[in-house]
Design an enzyme around this catalytic site. Structure first.
Site, PDB file in Angstrom:
ATOM      1  N   HIS A 214     137.741 -57.465  59.346  1.00  0.00           N
ATOM      2  CA  HIS A 214     138.369 -58.074  58.471  1.00  0.00           C
ATOM      3  C   HIS A 214     137.633 -58.781  57.494  1.00  0.00           C
ATOM      4  O   HIS A 214     137.431 -59.913  57.442  1.00  0.00           O
ATOM      5  CB  HIS A 214     139.400 -58.867  59.179  1.00  0.00           C
ATOM      6  N   ASP A 265     139.737 -52.821  67.689  1.00  0.00           N
ATOM      7  CA  ASP A 265     138.998 -52.371  66.059  1.00  0.00           C
ATOM      8  C   ASP A 265     139.957 -52.271  64.963  1.00  0.00           C
ATOM      9  O   ASP A 265     140.106 -51.081  64.524  1.00  0.00           O
ATOM     10  CB  ASP A 265     137.987 -51.232  66.498  1.00  0.00           C
ATOM     11  N   GLU A 274     137.780 -60.483  62.413  1.00  0.00           N
ATOM     12  CA  GLU A 274     137.020 -61.103  61.314  1.00  0.00           C
ATOM     13  C   GLU A 274     135.909 -61.899  61.780  1.00  0.00           C
ATOM     14  O   GLU A 274     135.978 -62.526  62.756  1.00  0.00           O
ATOM     15  CB  GLU A 274     138.104 -62.260  60.906  1.00  0.00           C
TER      16      GLU A 274
END
Length: 301
Positions: A214, A265, A274
């Site tokens: 992310h 994932d 993130e």
């Protein structure tokens, strides 16, 4: 305007921090039942501890002694990270007590010992949660921040104990510095691939690592591959894509798996996918230590 939707609100900010020249004389903040996110109490003590360490000025130690209780120093908060410095504060201040330079700081040593005991599964003390695969786990997302920051504290406290020949009394067992080093190494081994998923949570390390993190810069095509201007919402298809990120952010560590050791994932699952600076930063010191001491059970003194 963002190129992809953000699925959370921004982090709260702290305001009204005292200046470097005036903060030491500021009256102690009143006790609060708010979470550490809403206060600066731990930051005042953390700042005083580091100023004491850097300068040797007794004024800062006196500030801690006079204001510690009011500022929550006795709170049993077994956490260390960007938003809560209590465990790190206790470890840092306990150094002077361990070395015999500040016997008045014994309570911080006791709090540091209590924190350490929560990390030892064999201890009879109540301890923090571990996943079935052995990872330190705390609810809330970005869990690898706890793995890296607590591993750093384990190694730091082990160093203090080694120099003074101290141990930690955890109920029915005595814990020495080698145990702390091995505990830290287990956490880092997990992060780098010794886990049920057989996955490294550092991008670019090992044969299997997160492909869909992310991160806007990583998930969008480079200007070389996409020289045309991208309008405000043009990044959304890349965010929603199931394809791997076109620009691997090598070295980044993601939030990692949940309490069941599972990692999907998924770019949209920011709590797990993130990367953040507060995950990576403590790991720099931990990895540097293990490069110099690859066998933590046999440390060169």
């Amino acid at each position: 305007c963002s190129t992809a939707p953000r699925r959370r609100s921004s982090s709260p900010t702290r305001t009204g921090a005292p200046t470097a020249t005036t903060w030491i004389s500021e009256p102690a903040a009143a006790p609060s039942t708010a979470t550490s996110t809403d206060t600066r109490q731990d930051e005042l003590l953390w700042g005083a501890a580091w100023l004491r360490r850097a300068s040797g000025d007794d004024t800062f130690r006196e500030y801690i002694q006079n204001n510690g209780k009011t500022l929550g120093a006795e709170d049993s908060i077994n956490e260390f990270g960007w938003d809560n410095k209590h465990a790190g504060l206790n470890v840092l201040i306990s150094k002077e007590f361990i070395e015999g330079e500040a016997l008045s700081m014994q309570s911080y040593k006791e709090s540091a010992d209590s924190f350490i005991c929560t990390l030892i599964p064999e201890s009879s003390s109540p301890h923090i949660q571990y996943t079935p695969g052995g990872m330190i786990y705390k609810p809330g997302g970005s869990n690898m921040q706890h793995v890296t920051s607590i591993s750093f504290l384990l190694l730091t406290y082990a160093k203090y104990l080694t120099k003074s020949s101290h141990t930690v009394n955890c109920g029915d067992i005595s814990v020495g510095p080698d145990t702390l080093r091995l505990q830290a190494k287990k956490q880092i081994d997990y992060l780098l691939g010794d886990n049920p998923m057989k996955m490294s949570y550092m991008v670019g390390y090992g044969d299997r690592y997160p492909q869909r993190i992310h991160h806007r810069g990583s998930s969008l095509p480079s200007i070389k591959d996409h020289p045309e201007r991208m309008a405000c919402k043009d990044g959304t298809p890349y965010y929603d894509s199931s394809s791997p990120n076109p620009n691997p952010l090598v070295g980044a560590i993601v939030g990692g798996p949940g309490e069941d050791d599972a990692y999907g994932d998924d770019r949209a699952d920011y709590r797990k996918s993130e990367p953040t600076t507060y995950i990576n930063a403590p790991l720099v010191g931990v990895l540097a230590y293990f490069v110099g001491n690859p066998n933590p059970g046999h440390i060169r003194h």
